[in-house]
Design an enzyme around this catalytic site. Structure first.
Site, short mmCIF file in Angstrom:
data_model
loop_
_atom_site.label_atom_id
_atom_site.label_comp_id
_atom_site.label_asym_id
_atom_site.label_seq_id
_atom_site.Cartn_x
_atom_site.Cartn_y
_atom_site.Cartn_z
N THR A 162 26.72 37.05 40.80
CA THR A 162 28.15 37.23 41.01
C THR A 162 28.75 35.85 41.27
O THR A 162 28.08 34.83 41.11
CB THR A 162 28.42 38.18 42.18
OG1 THR A 162 27.76 37.67 43.36
CG2 THR A 162 27.90 39.57 41.87
N THR A 219 23.41 39.05 60.27
CA THR A 219 24.34 38.05 60.77
C THR A 219 24.70 38.33 62.22
O THR A 219 24.70 39.49 62.66
CB THR A 219 25.63 38.04 59.93
OG1 THR A 219 26.62 37.22 60.56
CG2 THR A 219 26.21 39.45 59.79
N ASP A 220 25.05 37.28 62.95
CA ASP A 220 25.51 37.48 64.32
C ASP A 220 26.87 38.16 64.39
O ASP A 220 27.28 38.65 65.45
CB ASP A 220 25.56 36.14 65.08
CG ASP A 220 26.47 35.10 64.44
OD1 ASP A 220 27.03 35.37 63.37
OD2 ASP A 220 26.60 34.00 65.02
N GLU A 221 27.56 38.24 63.25
CA GLU A 221 28.88 38.87 63.25
C GLU A 221 28.82 40.37 63.53
O GLU A 221 29.84 40.98 63.86
CB GLU A 221 29.60 38.60 61.93
CG GLU A 221 29.93 37.13 61.73
CD GLU A 221 30.86 36.88 60.55
OE1 GLU A 221 31.84 37.63 60.40
OE2 GLU A 221 30.60 35.92 59.81
N TYR A 241 33.33 43.06 56.32
CA TYR A 241 32.05 42.39 56.07
C TYR A 241 31.03 42.70 57.15
O TYR A 241 29.92 43.17 56.88
CB TYR A 241 32.24 40.88 55.96
CG TYR A 241 30.96 40.10 56.15
CD1 TYR A 241 29.88 40.27 55.29
CD2 TYR A 241 30.82 39.20 57.22
CE1 TYR A 241 28.69 39.58 55.48
CE2 TYR A 241 29.63 38.51 57.40
CZ TYR A 241 28.57 38.70 56.54
OH TYR A 241 27.39 38.02 56.74
N SER A 261 29.83 46.28 57.20
CA SER A 261 28.86 46.61 56.15
C SER A 261 27.47 46.09 56.50
O SER A 261 26.46 46.75 56.23
CB SER A 261 29.32 46.05 54.80
OG SER A 261 29.29 44.64 54.78
N LYS A 262 27.39 44.91 57.13
CA LYS A 262 26.10 44.36 57.52
C LYS A 262 25.49 45.16 58.67
O LYS A 262 24.28 45.39 58.71
CB LYS A 262 26.24 42.89 57.91
CG LYS A 262 26.58 41.96 56.74
CD LYS A 262 25.47 41.91 55.70
CE LYS A 262 24.27 41.13 56.19
NZ LYS A 262 23.23 40.98 55.13
N ASN A 277 36.01 25.15 65.29
CA ASN A 277 36.26 24.83 63.88
C ASN A 277 36.96 23.49 63.74
O ASN A 277 36.66 22.71 62.83
CB ASN A 277 37.11 25.93 63.24
CG ASN A 277 36.33 27.21 63.02
OD1 ASN A 277 35.10 27.23 63.11
ND2 ASN A 277 37.04 28.29 62.74
N ARG A 328 43.50 34.31 60.21
CA ARG A 328 42.95 35.46 59.51
C ARG A 328 43.04 36.71 60.39
O ARG A 328 42.81 36.62 61.61
CB ARG A 328 41.49 35.15 59.18
CG ARG A 328 40.76 36.21 58.41
CD ARG A 328 39.45 35.65 57.90
NE ARG A 328 38.50 35.35 58.96
CZ ARG A 328 37.47 34.52 58.81
NH1 ARG A 328 37.32 33.87 57.69
NH2 ARG A 328 36.63 34.33 59.80
#
Length: 340
Positions: free
Chosen positions: A36, A125-127, A153, A156-157, A252, A276
């Site tokens: 993809t 992921t840590d998310e 996202y 879903s993980k 960031n 975001r």
């Protein structure tokens, strides 16, 4: 040992393929990727002619294809990196993330049940833990932290992780899960923070920073992540979750300024943009379990890792410029078109 690495043309998966092909010449590494937008076969140029490496194009959510692949290859281990992973894209098209990250995972697990497997490893992921408050630097994500997602996202993980553990408990599939902090390093697709800022700074373009740039991430060099996964699939306990963190928390804005200073570019290139939706404030991993049980230690701290990463992007401009121009997508046809 024969290992299927899904998503091996992506950033972390590609680095893992490099690591495994070079470290274990006696093992067969099968790189399965759907190619993809973020899949780039040019990442695999250094290993594409190695005798212990093989590329297969395919979709992990394509049940018939996956079952045929398992029947023919009979893998010992599956390491699943394949995932849609860009949060902004998940806000625009959540259904794509459900298909790849959830349905793709259960399809792989069903194939593992059918054909037998020594270990299925899910790269998470840590998310999935949500976020931590900025005013509590003493708090860290552990393996016991409840799942509390913020984006399509991460949802879903988290769902995929729950299916992995359900298959372990219900069907006795041998599994492990790793949850990592933000990765950086060579071959990262240039829509992600660090390579985006490097590429834009090199062209003296504006560097977009969400909000005020105060969001904190724990940065993990991709090489250290690969070492950790290698340890987990060989020595990790069945049915366990391992957190992988770099002990490198930065805002960031600090990351962006570090890149600008290293490249000798002015901070005036920074442009603050609208934040975001649902933007997590802070991620911080406690990797104590991985360190104490398996003896893992990171090679890089952020100071050494970011210099190495910037240098790589300076020395490999053709790789990321092909992505920016779109030329990278033509590499599959060039290499494999006459073999189909």
């Amino acid at each position: 040992m024969k290992i299927i690495v899904t998503g091996g043309a992506g950033f972390i998966g590609g680095n893992f393929v490099h690591y495994m092909v070079e470290k274990y010449p006696e093992d067969m590494i099968i790189n399965l990727d759907a190619l993809t937008y973020a899949g780039n076969l040019e990442t695999l140029k250094p290993v594409e002619n190695k005798p212990n490496y093989k590329f297969v194009k395919g979709d992990i959510a394509d049940r018939d294809f996956i079952f045929r692949l398992f029947a023919s290859e009979k893998p010992d281990v599956v390491v699943n990196f394949a995932a849609e992973s860009h949060v902004d894209r998940s806000i625009e098209c959540p259904d794509v993330f459900v298909r790849t990250n959830v349905l793709g995972t259960t399809t792989l697990l069903d194939a593992c049940r059918e054909y037998g497997i020594k270990r299925y490893h899910q790269v998470s992921t840590d998310e999935v833990y949500g976020d931590l408050p900025l005013d509590r630097p003493d708090l860290f994500f552990t393996e016991e932290t409840p799942l509390h997602t913020s984006s399509p996202y991460s949802s879903s993980k988290a769902s995929a992780d729950l299916f992995v553990m359900a298959y372990h408990r219900t069907f006795k599939v041998p599994v492990s899960i790793s949850r990592c902090s933000n990765n950086y390093g060579p071959y990262q697709f240039p829509e992600k923070l660090i390579p985006l800022m490097i590429s834009r700074a090199l062209s003296d373009g504006e560097l977009p920073v969400y909000g005020n740039g105060a969001n904190v991430r724990d940065w993990l060099h991709v090489y250290d992540h690969c070492q950790a996964i290698d340890l987990i699939i060989r020595k990790g306990a069945d049915g366990c979750v391992y957190n992988i963190g770099g002990h490198n928390e930065r805002t960031n804005l600090e990351v962006v300024k570090t890149i600008l200073h290293t490249l000798d570019k002015p901070e005036s290139l920074i442009k603050y943009v609208k934040d975001r939706p649902g933007h997590d404030m802070r991620y911080a991993i406690d990797p104590k379990k991985l360190e104490t049980e398996l003896g893992w230690e990171p090679v890089y701290n952020f100071e050494t890792g970011i210099v190495q990463t910037i240098q790589w992007y300076l020395e490999n401009r053709e790789w990321w410029e092909h992505i920016v121009s779109g030329e990278y997508s033509q590499y599959f046809e060039k290499m494999y078109g006459d073999r189909l």
